[in-house]
Write a protein that holds these residues in place. Structure first.
Motif, PDB file in Angstrom:
ATOM      1  N   LEU A   1      -4.866 -35.432  -0.967  1.00 34.15           N
ATOM      2  CA  LEU A   1      -6.420 -35.215  -1.134  1.00 34.15           C
ATOM      3  C   LEU A   1      -6.799 -35.207   0.163  1.00 34.15           C
ATOM      4  O   LEU A   1      -7.668 -34.623   0.645  1.00 34.15           O
ATOM      5  CB  LEU A   1      -6.899 -36.394  -1.951  1.00 34.15           C
ATOM      6  N   GLU A   2      -6.374 -36.231   1.102  1.00 35.02           N
ATOM      7  CA  GLU A   2      -6.875 -36.462   2.416  1.00 35.02           C
ATOM      8  C   GLU A   2      -6.488 -35.216   3.312  1.00 35.02           C
ATOM      9  O   GLU A   2      -7.223 -34.923   4.161  1.00 35.02           O
ATOM     10  CB  GLU A   2      -6.105 -37.405   3.066  1.00 35.02           C
ATOM     11  N   LEU A   3      -5.270 -34.576   3.028  1.00 43.43           N
ATOM     12  CA  LEU A   3      -4.954 -33.363   3.951  1.00 43.43           C
ATOM     13  C   LEU A   3      -6.047 -32.166   3.678  1.00 43.43           C
ATOM     14  O   LEU A   3      -6.467 -31.511   4.456  1.00 43.43           O
ATOM     15  CB  LEU A   3      -3.437 -32.868   3.524  1.00 43.43           C
ATOM     16  N   TYR A   4      -6.335 -31.914   2.466  1.00 48.18           N
ATOM     17  CA  TYR A   4      -7.045 -30.762   1.850  1.00 48.18           C
ATOM     18  C   TYR A   4      -8.527 -31.013   1.888  1.00 48.18           C
ATOM     19  O   TYR A   4      -9.523 -30.052   2.138  1.00 48.18           O
ATOM     20  CB  TYR A   4      -6.848 -30.410   0.399  1.00 48.18           C
ATOM     21  N   ALA A   5      -9.046 -32.481   2.406  1.00 48.91           N
ATOM     22  CA  ALA A   5     -10.322 -32.714   2.528  1.00 48.91           C
ATOM     23  C   ALA A   5     -10.773 -32.090   4.071  1.00 48.91           C
ATOM     24  O   ALA A   5     -11.901 -31.987   4.402  1.00 48.91           O
ATOM     25  CB  ALA A   5     -10.349 -34.102   2.542  1.00 48.91           C
ATOM     26  N   GLY A   6      -9.645 -32.164   4.828  1.00 51.10           N
ATOM     27  CA  GLY A   6     -10.000 -31.628   6.217  1.00 51.10           C
ATOM     28  C   GLY A   6     -10.566 -32.693   6.926  1.00 51.10           C
ATOM     29  O   GLY A   6     -10.535 -33.947   6.949  1.00 51.10           O
ATOM     30  N   ASP A   7     -12.266 -32.210   7.462  1.00 50.40           N
ATOM     31  CA  ASP A   7     -13.021 -33.078   8.167  1.00 50.40           C
ATOM     32  C   ASP A   7     -14.126 -33.765   7.397  1.00 50.40           C
ATOM     33  O   ASP A   7     -14.840 -34.230   7.952  1.00 50.40           O
ATOM     34  CB  ASP A   7     -13.583 -32.455   9.471  1.00 50.40           C
ATOM     35  N   ILE A   8     -14.054 -33.711   5.991  1.00 46.47           N
ATOM     36  CA  ILE A   8     -14.938 -34.345   5.168  1.00 46.47           C
ATOM     37  C   ILE A   8     -14.474 -35.750   4.912  1.00 46.47           C
ATOM     38  O   ILE A   8     -13.407 -35.867   4.605  1.00 46.47           O
ATOM     39  CB  ILE A   8     -14.770 -33.465   3.712  1.00 46.47           C
ATOM     40  N   ALA A   9     -15.585 -36.655   5.402  1.00 46.34           N
ATOM     41  CA  ALA A   9     -15.472 -37.866   5.335  1.00 46.34           C
ATOM     42  C   ALA A   9     -15.848 -38.433   3.887  1.00 46.34           C
ATOM     43  O   ALA A   9     -16.785 -39.346   3.624  1.00 46.34           O
ATOM     44  CB  ALA A   9     -16.247 -38.607   6.262  1.00 46.34           C
ATOM     45  N   TYR A  10     -14.882 -38.303   2.866  1.00 41.43           N
ATOM     46  CA  TYR A  10     -15.059 -39.306   1.644  1.00 41.43           C
ATOM     47  C   TYR A  10     -14.376 -40.590   1.728  1.00 41.43           C
ATOM     48  O   TYR A  10     -13.899 -40.896   2.589  1.00 41.43           O
ATOM     49  CB  TYR A  10     -13.984 -38.462   0.632  1.00 41.43           C
TER      50      TYR A  10
END
Length: 473
Positions: free
Chosen positions: A383-392
């Motif tokens: 999930l962190e990998l595919y979130a890219g630069d989005i700060a969830y």
């Protein structure tokens, strides 16, 4: 009724007249006879010359052009000439060009072609023409001809003419060695496929070397290290292994459910092997495994990637003979010497299908690594990998990882895309709420089939062995 006797002598006179007219037309158009130019260069009657030929597969044609160019470059007075005659040229050999009784070919323009020599890279080569130069001090002529399926020529060819047959043979042998040494395939990533008329690369395509780093591959601890070590580690210590009589040829099998990242892992292995020649075959292209093995043998260190082998493990329609294509694959592996620095890297979604065949031919695979469904930690990393630069937030990612047991990397990638799309439709920047809504949708009953197609282990859609809501089996 009186019988008439065919006038054979008259027919022959007419035929000779037509041939002489054609010969005269060629001479008028081109001025200088090709045979005259070659004879003057060779310094003797054409009838005293020897001709030695070699067939050249079209995917190796650029290599042979390079090799012959290197040999010709040693003579500063060397030159290139073409052969006139239009399409008629494609039906004749070098011996016809220099010794045809009825049609005298003239000197024309050299046909040049632009050949692929890498991903998004091309260079000029002689498609149809003759190099006249001195080899080891003696005059020679070399006709290069690219394959032309339109005229029934599946292979290219090289023909050498000179006064000494042994010298012509030596030139071909040296060119063959130079073609391998300077091959445009060396260190490249390529694939083979079926082609139609006019294909310039002989059914071969260059692929970009993937840029997949280790932090982009989510696998259980030490699995990736074992895989990479089996490929690159053996290559790095090839000399030591050979010195101690150990084999270099190896087989590596990656197995696991669809969507868990087997192909992604292969792409990382290719990324980690910049000095290797890589041949990638998938689906019906697996029928080219013998060709791939031959290329790998000549251009080692090499990797032959065979994707989704289970699809053809028991299908006899793919092979060239009566046995399943998988056994063609195993035969190709057997055909390489033990000290060949070649890795056969196979992937499969159904290891049980391959196991039956591999048991009958043991020893071809010396490392099998499972690429399983990700555990909670793996899902969080995906999930962190595919979130890219989005700060969830950590809480949102932790909740998503908890709720997605049994999903694959493909599912995680699609989830993050849907979260961004949710935000775009709302005219907002992506955030936790969009991730939650996207996850609610994907995990809902209406998306059962979608989850199955994305590799969710808990989803069994209608027609795939499970039940839909309201349907009982």
């Amino acid at each position: 009724m009186e019988e008439t006797t065919p006038d054979l002598s008259g027919f022959l006179r007419n035929f000779r007249a037509v041939a002489e007219a054609a010969e005269h037309a060629v001479g008028e158009t081109d001025g200088v006879r090709f045979a005259t130019v070659v004879a003057e260069h060779l310094g003797g009657p054409i009838g005293d010359m020897a001709i030695v030929g070699e067939e050249v597969p079209n995917h190796r044609y650029a290599d042979w052009d390079t090799a012959l160019g290197l040999l010709a470059a040693a003579d500063p007075d060397g030159r290139e000439v073409g052969v006139s005659g239009g399409e008629m040229r494609f039906h004749h050999s070098l011996s016809d060009f220099v010794g045809a009784a009825f049609v005298r070919f003239g000197v024309g323009q050299v046909d040049y072609v632009s050949l692929p020599v890498g991903h998004d890279e091309r260079r000029r080569a002689i498609g149809f023409g003759v190099r006249l130069f001195r080899y080891k001090g003696e005059p020679v002529g070399v006709l290069q001809r690219q394959a032309n399926r339109r005229f029934g020529q599946e292979y290219g060819s090289v023909e050498v003419i000179c006064a000494d047959r042994d010298l012509a043979t030596a030139l071909v042998e040296e060119a063959r060695g130079l073609a391998t040494e300077h091959s445009v395939l060396r260190g490249q990533v390529v694939t083979f496929d079926e082609t139609g008329y006019g294909d310039e690369s002989g059914g071969m395509s260059f692929l970009a070397r993937p840029e997949v780093t280790a932090d982009q591959v989510i696998l259980p601890a030490d699995s990736l290290a074992r895989i990479v070590q089996h490929v690159t580690g053996i290559a790095e210590h090839a000399a030591l292994l050979r010195r101690h009589g150990q084999h270099l040829k190896r087989g590596l099998l990656l197995y696991g459910p669809p969507g868990t990242g087997k192909t992604h892992t292969v792409r990382h292995v290719i990324h980690r092997s910049p000095g290797h020649t890589v041949i990638v075959l998938a689906g019906t292209a697996l029928r080219f495994v013998s060709l791939a093995a031959a290329v790998a043998r000549h251009l080692q260190p090499a990797i032959v990637v065979l994707e989704d082998c289970d699809l053809v493990a028991e299908d006899r329609s793919f092979g060239a003979g009566p046995k399943p294509l998988l056994f063609e694959v195993l035969d190709a592996m057997d055909g390489l010497d033990a000290d060949a620095d070649v890795t056969f890297l196979l992937t499969t979604n159904r290891v049980e299908t391959l196991e039956r065949a591999l048991v009958e031919r043991p020893g071809r695979i010396d490392l099998a690594v499972e690429i399983p469904l990700p555990d909670p930690s793996g899902r969080r990393r995906l999930l962190e990998l595919y979130a890219g630069d989005i700060a969830y937030s950590d809480a949102a990612l932790a909740d998503a990882a908890r709720r997605t047991e049994g999903v694959t990397a493909s599912f995680a990638k699609e989830l993050m895309r849907r979260a961004v799309l949710e935000a775009a439709v709302a005219g907002e920047e992506p955030g936790d709420a969009h991730l939650t809504r996207a996850l609610d949708t994907l995990m809902g009953e209406r998306e059962t089939t979608t989850r199955a197609l994305l590799g969710h282990a808990g989803a069994a859609p209608l027609g795939f062995g499970g039940a839909q809501p309201g349907v009982h089996r």
